[in-house]
Write a protein that holds these residues in place. Structure first.
Motif, PDB file in Angstrom:
ATOM      1  N   GLU A 114       0.830  -1.213   0.000  1.00 43.01           N
ATOM      2  CA  GLU A 114       0.000   0.000   0.000  1.00 43.01           C
ATOM      3  C   GLU A 114       0.861   1.259   0.000  1.00 43.01           C
ATOM      4  OE1 GLU A 114      -3.266   0.477  -0.380  1.00 43.01           O
ATOM      5  OE2 GLU A 114      -3.359  -1.675  -0.748  1.00 43.01           O
ATOM      6  N   THR A 166       2.348   2.024  -3.486  1.00 50.09           N
ATOM      7  CA  THR A 166       1.437   2.524  -4.516  1.00 50.09           C
ATOM      8  C   THR A 166       0.535   3.644  -4.021  1.00 50.09           C
ATOM      9  OG1 THR A 166      -0.159   0.803  -3.958  1.00 50.09           O
ATOM     10  CG2 THR A 166       1.423   0.314  -5.721  1.00 50.09           C
ATOM     11  N   HIS A 198       0.306   6.799  -6.500  1.00 47.62           N
ATOM     12  CA  HIS A 198       0.139   6.536  -7.926  1.00 47.62           C
ATOM     13  C   HIS A 198      -1.218   7.007  -8.425  1.00 47.62           C
ATOM     14  CE1 HIS A 198       3.375   3.155  -8.170  1.00 47.62           C
ATOM     15  NE2 HIS A 198       3.794   4.210  -7.513  1.00 47.62           N
ATOM     16  N   THR A 216      -4.792   6.905 -10.248  1.00 49.61           N
ATOM     17  CA  THR A 216      -5.751   5.800 -10.282  1.00 49.61           C
ATOM     18  C   THR A 216      -6.664   5.854 -11.494  1.00 49.61           C
ATOM     19  OG1 THR A 216      -7.260   7.083  -8.903  1.00 49.61           O
ATOM     20  CG2 THR A 216      -5.784   5.549  -7.779  1.00 49.61           C
ATOM     21  N   THR A 217      -6.497   6.813 -12.379  1.00 51.73           N
ATOM     22  CA  THR A 217      -7.352   6.882 -13.559  1.00 51.73           C
ATOM     23  C   THR A 217      -6.955   5.808 -14.558  1.00 51.73           C
ATOM     24  OG1 THR A 217      -5.893   8.534 -14.549  1.00 51.73           O
ATOM     25  CG2 THR A 217      -7.763   9.348 -13.275  1.00 51.73           C
TER      26      THR A 217
END
Length: 108
Positions: A45, A48, A51, A53-54
């Motif tokens: 977790e 990432t 990062h 998220t789309t």
């Protein structure tokens, strides 16, 4: 026999209530492995967390490597939990001999 002597004898022979050492050691080991799986998930977790998220997001090379490491950590945590739950090695980690023993042929 008085209660003091009975308790002393039970302590010396490792018998009586509260002296099931092998079961306690297995319980401690299972708890340790479950905590290790939780830490793997936490580390994944953290890797990432920032990062995008789309769906069409652009990742840098470093972010792609972090995502790959996070996937590996999550898979290791899942493998640990499966081994704790079933008591067997997960199928994708078995050697060829273990696969043949369980009736599954190893693929080349």
């Amino acid at each position: 026999m008085t209660d003091l002597w009975r308790r002393l004898l039970a302590a010396l022979t490792h018998s009586g209530p509260g002296y099931d050492l092998p079961a306690q050691m297995e319980t401690d080991l299972r708890a340790t492995l479950a905590a290790l799986a939780d830490r793997y998930d936490e580390m994944a977790e953290r890797l990432t967390a920032g990062h995008p998220t789309t769906f069409y997001a652009r990742f840098t090379v470093a972010q792609e490597r972090q995502a790959e490491r996070a996937h590996t950590l999550r898979r290791a945590a899942a493998d640990l939990r499966e081994a704790l739950r079933t008591g067997r090695i997960p199928h994708d980690l078995m050697t060829d001999a273990e696969l043949e023993q369980h009736g599954t042929r190893a693929t080349d």
